[in-house]
Design an enzyme around this catalytic site. Structure first.
Site, mmCIF file in Angstrom:
data_model
loop_
_atom_site.group_PDB
_atom_site.id
_atom_site.type_symbol
_atom_site.label_atom_id
_atom_site.label_comp_id
_atom_site.label_asym_id
_atom_site.label_seq_id
_atom_site.Cartn_x
_atom_site.Cartn_y
_atom_site.Cartn_z
ATOM 1 N N SER A 1 74.555 -7.710 -9.461
ATOM 2 C CA SER A 1 74.261 -8.588 -10.692
ATOM 3 C C SER A 1 75.258 -8.956 -11.431
ATOM 4 O O SER A 1 76.444 -7.984 -11.519
ATOM 5 C CB SER A 1 73.255 -8.151 -11.691
ATOM 6 O OG SER A 1 73.802 -6.557 -12.120
ATOM 7 N N LYS A 2 75.519 -10.127 -12.261
ATOM 8 C CA LYS A 2 76.721 -10.209 -12.880
ATOM 9 C C LYS A 2 76.889 -9.572 -14.109
ATOM 10 O O LYS A 2 78.003 -9.362 -14.669
ATOM 11 C CB LYS A 2 76.686 -11.706 -13.255
ATOM 12 C CG LYS A 2 75.786 -12.427 -14.260
ATOM 13 C CD LYS A 2 75.803 -13.816 -14.325
ATOM 14 C CE LYS A 2 74.554 -14.431 -15.098
ATOM 15 N NZ LYS A 2 74.859 -15.860 -15.293
ATOM 16 N N ARG A 3 76.042 -8.670 -14.596
ATOM 17 C CA ARG A 3 76.214 -8.000 -15.716
ATOM 18 C C ARG A 3 76.879 -6.737 -15.250
ATOM 19 O O ARG A 3 77.906 -6.016 -16.081
ATOM 20 C CB ARG A 3 74.725 -7.280 -16.333
ATOM 21 C CG ARG A 3 74.211 -8.477 -17.043
ATOM 22 C CD ARG A 3 74.446 -7.806 -18.536
ATOM 23 N NE ARG A 3 75.936 -8.061 -18.997
ATOM 24 C CZ ARG A 3 76.470 -9.070 -19.635
ATOM 25 N NH1 ARG A 3 75.748 -9.848 -20.412
ATOM 26 N NH2 ARG A 3 77.734 -8.833 -19.949
#
Length: 485
Positions: free
Chosen positions: A255-257
RNA sequence: GGCCCCAUCGUCUAGUCAGGUCUAGGACAUCAGGUUUUCAUCCUGAUAACAGGGGUUCGAAUCCCCUUGGGGUCACCA
């Protein structure tokens, strides 16, 4: 298993930045197709109008092309099955869903999203499996048609058999069986008239003659729904390959987090397309000869999709860095220079000649292309002056540094032509004459000339700067040293 | 929670399908040396894993079962 000509595809959604997962799956699909002389198609899955981003599509094209993952048929280049954008294929879905409605494999559902959401909540409270309650499943067909004709909002659902089970063979994992009671009556057409992924994907894969469906593991559990749709449409199944999902360090889905996932980011950082592909290939697959640095051509020769591992790989940039460095070092100097220019990593005012001169000095030190400017700025302009502390190495004193710099300045002035061998001789002479230890000579010079602790080989630095600039910077350093407390 | 998938060094993995050749191999990272003017490259070496428990078998990392752990999925998103 994969004999015959393969038609494979990827179907990214234009909902944001081009995702590394798209490249990962594209790599396998394209390679598989190429290996068999088949085709690799790009289809834009833009049926979700609420998440649609107009700029995203072009960014996906650009990123994949940049990586070298070009396609044989797609929205931008056309092909025999055009259009390749799902939003432009509505008539086809409509026709297919009519067929399903006709044979009873699908039915209209007039329940509102709100009602259903409430029902789901209640089911959860009751510890029941959340799912469609079946309210409209057995609605009278005539009544259903009439309500639809009066434009009452509705969706169309797949009628999943209440009994039995649905199975298919995943070529990587083996047979997967799921009880039909576990499969929800999936929405096929949304109330906005657009198809869901499940319907559009199956219809298009049939229409496009897709033989091999290679996609991420997150689709594994919805594949039985697709199988049911294939069966309802009376069409044989393609071969399914569910490749493992890329993971964050905590093993959750990437995920981009928790990770950089935009292909644009990798490009901006100066990762080579070769390295990205190489790294991605190593996620789940390993070369037979244990040589882990390779290019697309060799990957295509060696790759066997059925050998993809089932475990979920952690996306760890540390190894990417190593691979990137390896590719940088293995590249022909002219090619690397051109790449630096193409990717915008050469400072604007820098001439090609200057860049070519300096590049060999930093090649083995670069991990990412973006480092080029930082590692070479001392060459293109006078760097910020070093401090007296920096000019005095740990193993030296103000005396030794003064001695080293003064001596170097004098000897350099006498060298002509100003070439590496002569410079080296001069430095050796200094070491000898003044009984200096190497660090006592080299470190002050390094700081004086480059204003940094880590630089390329000093003799090369001096040679490349030339006599005048070298002496100038040494003089500047001397002034700093002399005025030091 | 139901269902589905998965499980070898910190990480990527080889070996698992066709059980012995595995005192488990390689790579990254880490650590220690070497080369060396710094950093880096390069070279050498070291640390480090079959999740646990039951079976089956002369023999199991490999086959079966259970447990545990992780993940995915349960949308009118893909």
């Amino acid at each position: 298993m994969t004999e015959g000509s393969v038609r494979a595809r990827i179907a990214p959604s234009p909902t944001g930045d081009p995702h590394v997962g798209t490249a990962y799956v594209a790599l396998f699909n394209r390679t598989l197709a190429r290996q068999t002389g088949g085709q690799f198609l790009l289809r834009i899955d833009d049926t979700d109008r609420s998440r649609y981003q107009a700029s995203s599509e072009q960014k996906i094209f650009d990123a994949l092309r940049w990586l070298g993952l070009d396609w044989d048929e797609g929205p931008d280049i056309g092909g025999p099955c055009a259009p390749y954008r799902q939003s432009e294929r509505n008539a086809i879905y409509q026709q297919k869903v009519d067929q399903l409605l006709e044979c009873g494999s699908a039915y209209r559902c007039f329940c509102s999203a709100d009602t259903l959401a409430k029902a789901r909540e209640q089911q959860k409270q009751d510890k029941m499996r959340p799912g469609y309650p079946g309210t409209c499943r057995d609605l009278d067909r005539v009544e259903s048609s009439q309500r639809a004709a009066q434009e009452e909002p509705h969706v169309i659902r797949l009628r999943v058999p209440a009994e039995g089970e649905t199975s298919f063979v995943d070529q990587i994992r083996g047979e997967i069986r799921v009880a039909n009671s576990e499969i929800d009556d999936q929405v096929l057409i949304k109330s906005d008239g657009f198809p869901t992924y499940h319907l559009a994907n199956v219809v298009d894969d049939i229409e496009f003659g897709i033989t091999h469906v290679v996609r991420a593991e997150e689709w594994l559990i919805s594949t039985p729904k697709h199988v049911l749709i294939y069966q309802a449409l009376d069409h044989p199944l393609p071969r399914f390959f569910h490749v493992p999902l890329l993971r964050n360090a905590d093993h959750s889905k990437i995920s981009k987090r928790k990770n950089p996932v935009s292909l644009d980011w990798f490009r901006e950082q100066g990762y080579l397309k070769e390295a990205i592909l190489n790294f991605l290939a190593l996620m789940g697959w390993s070369p037979p000869d244990e040589e882990e640095v390779f290019d697309l051509d060799r990957f295509q020769q060696e790759f066997n999709i059925e050998k993809i591992s089932t475990g979920a790989p952690v996306f760890d940039l540390v190894k990417l860095d190593w691979i990137n460095g390896m590719h940088i070092r293995r590249m022909e100097p002219q090619v690397l220079l051109q790449r630096l220019a193409d990717e915008g990593f050469l400072p604007p005012a820098v001439s090609r000649e200057d860049a070519a001169t300096i590049l060999p000095l930093v090649t083995e030190r670069m991990v990412r292309l973006a480092e080029f400017s930082d590692r070479t700025d001392w060459y293109f302009a006078d760097p910020i002056a070093p401090t007296s502390e920096q000019l005095i190495p740990k193993k030296g004193t103000q005396e030794t540094s003064l001695c080293a710099l003064e001596g170097a300045s004098e000897l350099f002035a006498a060298i002509s032509p100003f070439e590496p061998a002569a410079i080296e001789a001069a430095l050796a002479q200094l070491l000898d004459q003044h009984s200096l230890k190497k660090p006592q000579l080299f470190m002050p010079l390094r700081w004086a000339l480059t204003s940094r602790q880590d630089s390329p080989d000093l003799i090369e630095v001096i040679a490349v700067l030339g006599k005048d600039r070298s002496i100038e910077r040494i003089q500047r350093a001397l002034e700093i040293l002399v005025t030091a407390p």
